[in-house]
Design a protein around this motif. Structure first.
Motif, short mmCIF file in Angstrom:
data_model
loop_
_atom_site.label_atom_id
_atom_site.label_comp_id
_atom_site.label_asym_id
_atom_site.label_seq_id
_atom_site.Cartn_x
_atom_site.Cartn_y
_atom_site.Cartn_z
N TRP A 1 51.71 -54.63 -80.52
CA TRP A 1 50.77 -55.48 -79.80
C TRP A 1 51.42 -56.75 -79.27
N CYS B 1 43.17 -51.42 -77.19
CA CYS B 1 43.12 -50.44 -78.27
C CYS B 1 42.20 -49.29 -77.87
N SER C 1 37.50 -52.02 -82.13
CA SER C 1 38.17 -53.17 -82.75
C SER C 1 37.73 -53.42 -84.18
N TYR D 1 39.80 -51.21 -86.10
CA TYR D 1 41.25 -51.41 -85.93
C TYR D 1 41.62 -52.82 -86.39
N SER D 2 41.41 -53.06 -87.66
CA SER D 2 41.70 -54.37 -88.27
C SER D 2 41.73 -54.15 -89.78
N TRP E 1 35.24 -60.22 -82.34
CA TRP E 1 35.86 -59.44 -81.27
C TRP E 1 35.03 -59.54 -80.00
N SER F 1 39.12 -54.00 -77.96
CA SER F 1 39.69 -55.29 -77.55
C SER F 1 41.01 -55.15 -76.82
N GLN G 1 44.90 -56.22 -75.57
CA GLN G 1 46.14 -56.49 -76.31
C GLN G 1 46.25 -57.94 -76.78
N ILE H 1 44.14 -58.64 -79.89
CA ILE H 1 44.64 -58.01 -81.11
C ILE H 1 45.87 -58.75 -81.62
N TYR I 1 44.83 -61.89 -83.28
CA TYR I 1 44.28 -61.58 -84.61
C TYR I 1 45.40 -61.43 -85.63
N SER J 1 41.62 -44.87 -87.24
CA SER J 1 42.50 -46.04 -87.20
C SER J 1 43.69 -45.90 -88.15
#
Length: 483
Positions: free
Chosen positions: A46, A56, A60, A63-64, A73, A78, A80, A83, A86, A390
């Protein structure tokens, strides 16, 4: 230069895997570790991928990290930049930055009998008790072998050259992977002519993306709300694995959805024919996009399905001899995956090279440990990739497993831990037996999931909760303790 520096643990890479590993080490009281990062900032994939439209393809909120939910988010999928921000925020919050050494590209790992010797490209040498490879799979761009040479600007989507102005240019795009379906809709409107060279059409589902309203973001800050949304997304995504984990015939509903999406968005019958895959859906990663097909229907966009035979100074030549003029060439040809470690110098017990250990194909025990390489752990190693959910979930399962291994070393006073060859072999035999019954052995399957022998060395063949359950507690009897 040489260094006598000797941290207890070395983590290689500072993407989601490296940061997550570092956070859990600190949480468990392990502070004697360093992260070696080849770039000048953390973030991995990322950080590196900055092509137009990069985002992504997993919601989101899933994906965390499960321990660091983000109710803020801006979109369901979200971009690039968000991310990456983050990830940097996680590094700052959990105090990871002081452990990172930037500009340190690891070129050699060698087990010396009691510890690992790690050498970086600038000549620094350090020794550590354990090494955790968190480099991931999607970081070495893959270029096709094409005769000739192009005289104009050319670059891979993962190394986007933002100095090249595409406005009113003739742009040739080679490849139709996940990045291509994101950047083509962004650059097609400004290009004078865009020619897309397709070897294999991808299966594409519509992308259910939308901006998260301020009211929804506020609601997600209520106790338990973000967790409930994440859980709902997780189980919705898990249902997509039925065709992978149970029976390829269950992929038919996904195929119907993709074909309806194609028919709705591409009215031209001939173009639709060229964009219709002839292989079982799921063989390659199912892509999601609601603007790729409309971009291909633009008057200034041409889809070429003949193979490429040559590059000329200002053109790309196809297999029919047709010459397609171009000012810029962009490669959307993915990454080297199954052979990503083959060129690295990794030497284990008694001089065993990783290339020799993997001469019949890359494999590891649950994708984490490989026989003959004590105290070397892989995150997102062989057969732990996903096509439906994910990978951050998989990373967290692997991090927990590595922590179990490290705790066993502390508890027993052993110097090192090495997976028993027979346990690794039995695990991989069962794994491949299962994979051989699924979509990757269907006729016509050509995928970056497969190695040169047509064996799937990349993806996990089942549900992610199954992997979580199997790695929740490491089994000491699967390992040899070295004192």
């Amino acid at each position: 230069m040489e260094s006598s520096d000797k941290p207890g643990i070395v983590i290689i890479g500072s993407g989601f895997a490296g940061i997550g590993m570092a956070i859990k080490l600190k949480e468990a009281g392990y502070h004697d570790f360093v992260i070696l990062e080849k770039a000048e900032d953390l973030g991995g994939t990322w950080r590196d991928n900055t092509y137009p439209g990069c985002a992504c393809d997993i919601p989101s909120h899933m994906y965390s990290y499960s321990f660091e939910l983000n109710p803020g988010w801006s979109r369901m999928f979200s971009p690039q930049e968000e991310i990456w921000e983050y990830m940097r925020a996680c590094g700052w919050k959990y105090g990871i930055d002081p452990h990172v050494r930037y500009g340190k590209h690891v070129v050699s790992l060698e087990y010396l009998g009691r510890e690992w010797e790690i050498t970086t490209a600038d000549g620094e040498v350090m020794r550590a008790n354990a090494v955790i490879s968190a480099i991931g799979a999607l970081h070495i761009p893959k270029f096709p072998e094409i005769a000739g040479r192009f005289a104009g600007p050319s670059f891979h989507s993962a190394e986007w050259d933002h100095s090249v102005d595409l406005k009113n240019k003739r742009v040739a795009v080679i490849g139709t992977g996940a990045s291509t379906v994101q950047f083509v809709p962004r650059i097609a409107p400004e290009a004078a002519r865009l020619t897309l060279f397709q070897r294999t059409p991808p299966w594409i589902h519509p992308k259910p993306d939308f901006a998260v309203s301020p009211a929804m973001r506020q609601a997600l800050r209520l106790p338990g709300a973000a967790r409930a949304l994440r859980n709902g997304i997780y189980w919705a995504l898990e249902t997509r694995a039925l065709g992978f984990a149970v029976d390829p015939r269950l992929m038919k509903m996904h195929e119907r959805l993709a074909l309806r999406h194609l028919e709705r968005q591409v009215p031209d019958r001939e173009l639709r024919r060229k964009l219709t895959p002839d292989y079982t859906i799921g063989c390659k990663r199912i892509l999601i996009s609601s603007d790729f097909y409309p971009a291909l229907s633009r008057e200034n966009v041409t889809l070429v399905t003949e193979g490429i035979t040559e590059l000329r100074d200002h053109a790309v030549v196809d297999a029919t001899g047709g010459e397609h003029p171009a000012d810029v060439v962009i490669y959307g040809t993915g990454f080297r995956v199954t052979d990503a470690l083959q060129e690295q110098r990794i030497v284990g017990r008694e001089g065993l090279k990783i290339q020799d250990a993997w001469q019949d194909g890359i494999e590891a025990y649950y994708g984490i440990t490989t026989a003959g390489f004590p105290n070397l752990f892989f995150l997102l190693g062989p057969n732990t990739g996903l096509g439906h959910n994910s990978v951050v979930f998989m990373i967290e399962s692997q991090v927990r497993y590595v922590m179990d291994c490290l705790r066993l070393l502390s508890k027993t006073g052993a110097r090192a831990i090495d997976v028993r060859p027979e346990r690794q072999r039995a695990f991989n035999e069962r794994l491949q037996e299962r994979l051989n019954r699924l979509v990757w052995t269907e006729g016509g399957c050509r995928s970056w999931y497969l190695d040169e022998h047509g064996v799937n060395r990349t993806t996990w063949p089942g549900f992610t909760f199954e992997y979580w359950a199997r790695t929740r507690k490491m089994k000491p009897d699967a390992y040899e303790l070295i004192y």
